[in-house]
Design an enzyme around this catalytic site. Structure first.
Site: not given
Ligand code: F6P
Length: 544
Positions: A204, A210, A264-265, A350, A381, A509
């Protein structure tokens, strides 16, 4: 307001608890043969059985009153109408518009957002068809593999859905890379051919550490394997940040956008769902949206006492705030839903893992429960021992299809029997008398029976819900996900918190970014605490 509603109704609900403490579900079932009929409902043919909870009609009446007083209907309508209900980020919350397949206008800041949504959906469809048919050509011709690089909401939804809908998968192979741990991308790169791979950079913000790290590694890898000028066609982007996607070098024609009012979620319904669409095709993707829309319509139009997501939320509040159960297990008897709990962890935790209310004041009651789970029968199990006999009570959601995707002898009958048996065992338990009888009948010596019996007693009276659907198809999956989204929304309203921000992820972060130069040995920072500095030093020593 919501906070006062839960507080105001707590004495009433606690009185119900006292009453419930004097009985148990086994007794309630034996006294009332209509209990299942009374405490189950359905949506689009999917059965939602909540009769195995510590409830009766009076408990449910008070819980529905709580929803009313908390303003659940009002907040629901505000959300669908595009009002700014995400106060801390000053945003509307309109993931529901992404699956508004009938296209009725949804107005934000005086503008109907539906034409833009449909434009992106059409572009995704066109691109997916081109990739799937081989019309879209890359260096090696037709794309065989798609790698979605994203994390959190830009990974969990598409990864979970793609796996869940494996029987509908007739597009390129889909891989998901999320972790900044180089092992994740290295293992994926080892499986694919550069010349026939498409990387989708899903973010987003297009700034997530990452994702950008993995995206850069993928680009370097392609640059080494292909001619530099050919690399661009191997990338697509899903983002709200057009500046970022352009700087990375991804053409606008392969950039699929979304908007600030999609969290995002909550984003798998639009551009972030591109990998799903590539895997199962635009028609099946439309079915996912259709299922979600059916859940939206149900949420909007069904009275609270019969409204599945409202009931899910109220039972959760009852279990969490009144009965004091801190975790909630999600146990799909559907192996392809093996990432469902992980997906729900972000959706729920979240969203509702908050300690202050919308007004910024500390909450005076518990909010989001810990959500966890694994598919049955595997979990049986592993950790079910604790669910059955542990000191903590863990409310569970069981999920099962009536029809399997594969007809393989007795497999499905065994799966269903196991699923139903677990909720039955949790509810009925096994009394000391029953254990004694059983052991006596086995011919065991009286002394041994006395010793062993306490270990074989099951308290029972442990709550669960069961979702029974016809088949795990795209529509059902879309509906299930949207029901859980609305559950989370309703609980957030009752707890009076903002379910749509996530400030709690920021501190870690920021500190990680600060620590990068220290970890790399490029800087020193004596202001850090002794443990953090000690770990950095130990890391450097072990690296030598
Ligand atoms: O971990 C926090 C967060 O902002 C989530 O809410 C989101 O889904 C994820 O990081 C990834 O964010 P982006 O889509 O901006 O890379």
């Amino acid at each position: 307001m919501s906070k006062s509603a839960l507080k105001a109704l707590s004495p009433d609900l606690k009185a119900h608890k006292k009453r419930m403490d004097k009985t148990n579900m086994r007794k309630m079932f034996s006294k009332d043969e209509k209990r299942f009929a009374k405490f189950s409902t359905s949506i689009e043919g999917m059965v939602f059985d909540y009769s195995k909870n510590r409830i009766d009609a009076n408990v449910m009446k008070s819980l529905v009153k709580l929803a009313k007083q908390a303003g659940v209907e009002d907040y629901r309508d505000k959300m669908f109408a595009g009002e700014v209900i995400n106060g801390t980020e000053k945003r509307a919350v309109l993931h529901t518009a992404l699956r508004n397949t009938k296209g009725e206008p949804v107005v934000v800041d005086g503008k109907d957002i539906m034409p833009d949504i449909q434009k992106v959906l059409r572009a995704m469809g066109k691109f997916s068809n081109a990739v799937r048919s081989g019309k879209y050509q890359v260096t090696g011709g037709k794309i065989t593999d798609v790698v979605n690089i994203g994390i959190g909401g830009s990974d969990l939804g598409p990864a979970m859905v793609t796996l869940a809908l494996a029987p509908y998968h007739n597009g390129p192979n889909c891989h998901f890379v999320s972790n900044v741990d180089g092992a994740d991308i290295a293992d994926t790169l080892a499986k694919i051919e550069p010349a026939t791979t498409l990387f989708i950079i899903a973010s987003k913000t297009f700034t997530t550490q990452e994702t950008m790290t993995n995206a850069n590694t993928a680009r370097e890898w392609l640059r080494k394997k292909l001619k530099k000028k050919d690399v661009g066609v191997h990338f697509a982007a899903l983002s709200t940040n057009l500046k970022g996607t352009r700087e990375f070098g991804i053409e606008d024609s392969r950039t699929f956008g979304f908007w600030d009012w999609v969290g995002g979620r909550y984003s798998l319904w639009g551009a972030i769902g591109l990998s799903i669409m590539l895997a199962v095709g635009p028609k099946n993707f439309a079915k996912i949206l259709e299922g979600a829309q059916a859940a939206d319509t149900h949420f909007k139009e069904t009275k609270l006492s019969d409204n599945v997501p409202v009931l899910m939320a109220l039972l959760g509040v009852w279990n969490r705030n009144i009965l004091g159960f801190a975790t909630h297990a999600v146990l799909p008897y559907d192996n392809r839903l093996s990432r469902f709990a992980a997906y729900l962890q972000q959706l729920d935790m979240e969203s509702n893992g908050k300690r202050v209310g919308m007004n910024g004041k500390p909450l005076k009651y518990s909010s989001g429960a810990v959500v966890w789970g694994e598919p049955g029968t595997n979990g049986q199990h592993a950790f079910y021992q604790l669910i059955h006999q542990g000191t903590d009570v863990i409310p569970c959601d069981f999920l099962i299809a009536a029809k399997p995707q594969e007809n393989l002898g007795d497999h499905h009958a065994l799966l269903v029997a196991n699923c139903f048996a677990q909720s039955e065992a949790l509810m009925v338990g096994k009394t000391q008398d029953e254990v004694f009888k059983e052991l006596n009948a086995s011919g065991m010596d009286a002394k041994d029976i006395k010793k062993l019996a306490p270990h074989k007693v099951f308290e029972g009276n442990r709550p669960s819900n069961t979702f029974l659907y016809e088949k795990l198809d795209p529509k059902t999956l879309g509906m299930l996900i949207a029901l859980y989204e609305h559950k989370v929304h309703v609980q957030g309203v009752i707890w009076g918190l903002n379910s749509y921000d996530q400030w709690g992820v920021e501190l870690g972060k920021a500190l990680a970014n600060q620590l990068v130069p220290l970890v790399k040995g490029d800087a020193k920072d004596k202001s850090k605490d002794a443990s953090t500095l000690g770990l950095v030093d130990a890391f450097h020593l072990l690296q030598k």
